[in-house]
Enzyme design. Structure first.
Site, PDB file in Angstrom:
ATOM      1  N   SER A  80       0.803  -1.230   0.000  1.00  0.00           N
ATOM      2  CA  SER A  80       0.000   0.000   0.000  1.00  0.00           C
ATOM      3  C   SER A  80       0.834   1.277   0.000  1.00  0.00           C
ATOM      4  O   SER A  80       0.260   2.377  -0.034  1.00  0.00           O
ATOM      5  CB  SER A  80      -0.955   0.018   1.195  1.00  0.00           C
ATOM      6  OG  SER A  80      -2.036  -0.853   0.963  1.00  0.00           O
ATOM      7  N   LYS A  83      -0.155   3.592  -2.674  1.00  0.00           N
ATOM      8  CA  LYS A  83      -1.213   4.598  -2.551  1.00  0.00           C
ATOM      9  C   LYS A  83      -0.652   6.000  -2.355  1.00  0.00           C
ATOM     10  O   LYS A  83      -1.393   6.984  -2.488  1.00  0.00           O
ATOM     11  CB  LYS A  83      -2.156   4.226  -1.406  1.00  0.00           C
ATOM     12  CG  LYS A  83      -2.928   2.922  -1.635  1.00  0.00           C
ATOM     13  CD  LYS A  83      -3.948   2.681  -0.541  1.00  0.00           C
ATOM     14  CE  LYS A  83      -4.752   1.401  -0.797  1.00  0.00           C
ATOM     15  NZ  LYS A  83      -4.149   0.213  -0.192  1.00  0.00           N
ATOM     16  N   SER A 143      -6.345   3.561   4.207  1.00  0.00           N
ATOM     17  CA  SER A 143      -5.692   2.727   3.188  1.00  0.00           C
ATOM     18  C   SER A 143      -6.714   1.967   2.350  1.00  0.00           C
ATOM     19  O   SER A 143      -6.501   0.809   1.979  1.00  0.00           O
ATOM     20  CB  SER A 143      -4.699   1.742   3.834  1.00  0.00           C
ATOM     21  OG  SER A 143      -3.782   1.252   2.879  1.00  0.00           O
TER      22      SER A 143
END
Length: 404
Positions: A80, A83, A143
């Protein structure tokens, strides 16, 4: 932040990018000035800590200098941490006006997140909408994979098309070991980034994100009556940490990009492939503490510091006040932070018209005879070109001055 000093001040440097004493004397003759504090040598700090992870990096924010690294250019699954690029693109488009905070964003069936042990979700209901700013918080704080895909579709039409935007931005930023396939960081064979590239991205987010960077320090976010905490544990244990993002998948391990601001110095750390949430937090904390313990950022000259009155040719006034256009900051080891030389180099042929803020020279910081940083010296006011008769007289005067 600045171009190499040997391009900025060729008259003062020899072929080894060191200060040439004869050139300094020449600078006096040509009308430049020298501000000498002291000479210095850069002492090597103790080795960085050894860590049980796949890769890490520690970067100084102001200069981009790498203070410590391990396997920093190895392409790895970023989980992640991906992101950060998703949110970076959203922030850029918000700041450019291409999208607005209040724009509704549809949660398509493809983007909709059902929730699982391998997936983080914002939990926007399918076929419902949430605002761009809520989606951004859902990406950064919670997230949310669903928010990431929904925003990708909103901006580019599809997640695949958005990945092309991600890769274009990565290339623009100089991320050389990165290729994005999706907006979330879910496992994919071709989805890779490196610790160095992610530090470069983190630096861009802090530098370019304006007030949106504050979201990275928010500890929780509630949407659809569901409150989720920021997974960056350092936000709760170190009040100098104000970002950025965590990540975890089974193939990526536990990852964390963090940033900490203490006094005048900001550091960025990236940990990839730790064995647990606790380890990624502990290792990030240890790396940041090591950096702050052994390095220092010294403000040699603040923004708008007066330098000197500079003669102006062919202007309505004969001189203009010169000052630093931005703060001159120097990264040094703790033992050398008080030992920095500065050299001011101003053109001997400044001619009107001059715009306010126009660069007319450089101030360079020097350690052990080598340039380490520089900032522009600018005119603090505009100077108009003189009238034709005054200019003619000034040409005559300059001609005779040049004879001697």
């Amino acid at each position: 932040m600045t171009a190499p000093a040997n391009k900025l001040l060729p008259s003062l440097l020899d072929k080894n990018n060191s200060i040439n004493p004869l050139s300094i004397i020449k600078s006096f003759v040509l009308g430049s000035s020298i501000l000498a504090v002291s000479s210095a040598s850069f002492a090597a700090p103790v080795p960085p800590p050894e860590m049980d992870n796949t890769a890490y990096i520690l970067m100084d924010y102001d200069t981009g200098t790498i203070l410590a690294e391990k396997n920093a250019d190895q392409p790895l699954p970023p989980a992640s941490l991906t992101k950060m690029m998703t949110s970076h693109i959203i922030e850029n488009k918000l700041m450019s006006g291409e999208i607005k905070e209040t724009d509704p964003v549809l949660m398509s069936e493809k983007a909709w997140c059902r929730g699982s042990s391998e997936e983080s979700c914002m939990y926007v209901p399918v076929n419902k909408t949430a605002t761009v700013i809520d989606m951004l918080r859902g990406i950064i704080i919670q997230s949310g994979n669903d928010a990431s895909i929904a925003m990708a579709e909103h901006i580019a039409g599809s997640e695949q098309a958005f990945a092309e935007l991600m890769n274009a931005e990565a290339k623009k930023l100089g991320m050389k070991n990165t290729h994005f396939v999706n907006a979330t960081g879910m496992p994919d064979e071709g989805h890779r980034s490196s610790a160095r590239d992610l530090a470069i991205l983190a630096r861009a987010i802090i530098k370019q994100g304006g007030d949106y960077y504050k979201i990275y320090s928010e500890k929780e976010f509630t949407y659809n009556n569901i409150t989720q905490g920021n997974r960056n544990a350092l936000l709760r244990t170190d009040n100098t940490v104000d970002g950025l993002k965590t990540g975890h998948t089974s193939n990526a391990g536990y990852c964390l990009a963090a940033s900490s601001l203490r006094n005048n110095m900001r550091l960025i750390s990236v940990i990839m492939g730790s064995k647990s949430m606790q380890q990624r937090a502990d290792q990030s904390r240890e790396l940041l503490n090591w950096g702050f313990g052994h390095f220092d950022t010294k403000v040699v000259a603040p923004t708008n510091q007066f330098v000197q009155d500079v003669p102006v040719y062919f202007g309505e006034q004969d001189s203009v006040k010169a000052a630093t256009g931005e703060a001159l900051k120097v990264l040094t080891s703790k033992t050398q932070s008080s030992k920095i030389s500065t050299v001011v180099n101003i053109s001997d042929n400044v001619q009107a018209p001059i715009a306010k803020g126009q660069e007319i020279g450089r101030m360079m910081a020097v350690i052990d005879g080598k340039s380490v940083a520089s900032v522009p010296i600018v005119a603090t006011e505009a100077v108009e070109k003189s009238g034709i008769f005054k200019r003619a007289w000034q040409h005559i005067a300059k001609f005779f001055v040049n004879l001697f």
